[in-house]
Design a protein around this motif. Sequence first.
Motif, short mmCIF file in Angstrom:
data_model
loop_
_atom_site.label_atom_id
_atom_site.label_comp_id
_atom_site.label_asym_id
_atom_site.label_seq_id
_atom_site.Cartn_x
_atom_site.Cartn_y
_atom_site.Cartn_z
N MET A 1 0.83 -1.19 0.00
CA MET A 1 0.00 0.00 0.00
C MET A 1 0.87 1.25 0.00
SD MET A 1 -3.29 1.04 0.29
CE MET A 1 -4.52 1.55 1.43
N ALA A 2 1.95 1.24 0.72
CA ALA A 2 2.81 2.43 0.81
C ALA A 2 3.38 2.79 -0.56
CB ALA A 2 3.92 2.21 1.81
N ALA A 3 3.78 1.80 -1.32
CA ALA A 3 4.34 2.08 -2.65
C ALA A 3 3.28 2.72 -3.54
CB ALA A 3 4.86 0.79 -3.28
N GLU A 4 2.06 2.25 -3.44
CA GLU A 4 0.97 2.82 -4.24
C GLU A 4 0.73 4.27 -3.84
OE1 GLU A 4 -3.77 2.20 -4.44
OE2 GLU A 4 -2.58 0.37 -4.65
N ASP A 5 0.78 4.56 -2.55
CA ASP A 5 0.58 5.93 -2.08
C ASP A 5 1.73 6.84 -2.52
OD1 ASP A 5 -1.82 5.25 -0.90
OD2 ASP A 5 -0.93 4.86 1.06
N ARG A 6 2.94 6.30 -2.52
CA ARG A 6 4.09 7.09 -2.96
C ARG A 6 3.99 7.40 -4.46
NH1 ARG A 6 7.85 7.94 0.82
NH2 ARG A 6 7.99 6.48 2.56
N ILE A 7 3.50 6.45 -5.23
CA ILE A 7 3.31 6.67 -6.66
C ILE A 7 2.26 7.75 -6.90
CG2 ILE A 7 2.43 5.62 -8.80
CD1 ILE A 7 3.80 2.99 -7.79
N LYS A 8 1.18 7.71 -6.13
CA LYS A 8 0.14 8.74 -6.24
C LYS A 8 0.72 10.12 -5.91
CE LYS A 8 -3.85 5.82 -5.20
NZ LYS A 8 -4.91 5.52 -4.23
N ALA A 9 1.54 10.18 -4.87
CA ALA A 9 2.14 11.46 -4.47
C ALA A 9 3.08 11.98 -5.56
CB ALA A 9 2.88 11.31 -3.15
N THR A 10 3.85 11.09 -6.15
CA THR A 10 4.76 11.48 -7.21
C THR A 10 3.99 11.97 -8.43
OG1 THR A 10 6.43 9.92 -6.43
CG2 THR A 10 6.64 10.68 -8.71
N ALA A 11 2.90 11.28 -8.76
CA ALA A 11 2.07 11.71 -9.89
C ALA A 11 1.46 13.08 -9.62
CB ALA A 11 0.98 10.67 -10.16
N LYS A 12 1.01 13.30 -8.41
CA LYS A 12 0.42 14.60 -8.04
C LYS A 12 1.48 15.70 -8.13
CE LYS A 12 -2.83 16.46 -4.75
NZ LYS A 12 -3.99 16.14 -5.53
N ASN A 13 2.70 15.39 -7.72
CA ASN A 13 3.79 16.35 -7.79
C ASN A 13 4.07 16.73 -9.25
OD1 ASN A 13 5.90 17.97 -6.66
ND2 ASN A 13 7.35 16.43 -7.36
N LEU A 14 4.16 15.72 -10.10
CA LEU A 14 4.40 15.98 -11.52
C LEU A 14 3.27 16.79 -12.14
CD1 LEU A 14 5.89 12.57 -12.67
CD2 LEU A 14 7.08 14.75 -12.45
N GLU A 15 2.06 16.44 -11.80
CA GLU A 15 0.89 17.18 -12.29
C GLU A 15 0.98 18.65 -11.86
OE1 GLU A 15 -3.97 17.24 -11.74
OE2 GLU A 15 -2.81 15.64 -10.80
N GLY A 16 1.36 18.87 -10.62
CA GLY A 16 1.50 20.23 -10.12
C GLY A 16 2.60 21.00 -10.82
N LYS A 17 3.72 20.34 -11.10
CA LYS A 17 4.82 21.00 -11.80
C LYS A 17 4.39 21.41 -13.19
CE LYS A 17 8.58 18.91 -9.27
NZ LYS A 17 9.93 19.39 -9.15
N VAL A 18 3.72 20.50 -13.89
CA VAL A 18 3.25 20.81 -15.24
C VAL A 18 2.26 21.97 -15.19
CG1 VAL A 18 1.90 19.94 -17.19
CG2 VAL A 18 3.68 18.51 -16.16
N GLN A 19 1.32 21.91 -14.26
CA GLN A 19 0.32 22.96 -14.14
C GLN A 19 0.98 24.31 -13.82
OE1 GLN A 19 -2.76 22.06 -11.31
NE2 GLN A 19 -4.10 23.65 -12.09
N GLU A 20 1.98 24.29 -12.98
CA GLU A 20 2.68 25.53 -12.64
C GLU A 20 3.37 26.12 -13.89
OE1 GLU A 20 6.21 27.24 -9.72
OE2 GLU A 20 5.81 25.09 -9.76
N VAL A 21 4.04 25.28 -14.65
CA VAL A 21 4.74 25.74 -15.85
C VAL A 21 3.75 26.27 -16.89
CG1 VAL A 21 6.14 25.00 -17.82
CG2 VAL A 21 6.77 24.30 -15.51
N VAL A 22 2.65 25.55 -17.07
CA VAL A 22 1.63 26.01 -18.01
C VAL A 22 1.09 27.37 -17.57
CG1 VAL A 22 -0.70 25.55 -18.89
CG2 VAL A 22 1.00 23.72 -18.85
N GLY A 23 0.84 27.53 -16.29
CA GLY A 23 0.36 28.80 -15.78
C GLY A 23 1.37 29.91 -15.98
#
Length: 62
Positions: A1-23
């Motif tokens: 379960m922890a690995a799955e949660d870490r993957i979700k966090a990493t995906a959210k981080n990447l999504e945020g970085k992309v959104q920040e750059v687009v903005g």
Amino acid sequence: MAAEDRIKATAKNLEGKVQEVVGELSGNERQKVEGKVKQMQAKAMHEQENLKDDAKKFIDRA
């Protein structure tokens, strides 16, 4: 379960970085701020997983 949660966090981080750059590129301050917020949420998710890991290690040593 922890690995799955870490993957979700990493995906959210990447999504945020992309959104920040687009903005930033589009001049949309709201988009940029929302991207930064997602990155902060991802960091909190990672910290939560770190605390879980530390608690597990502590319990296993006892």
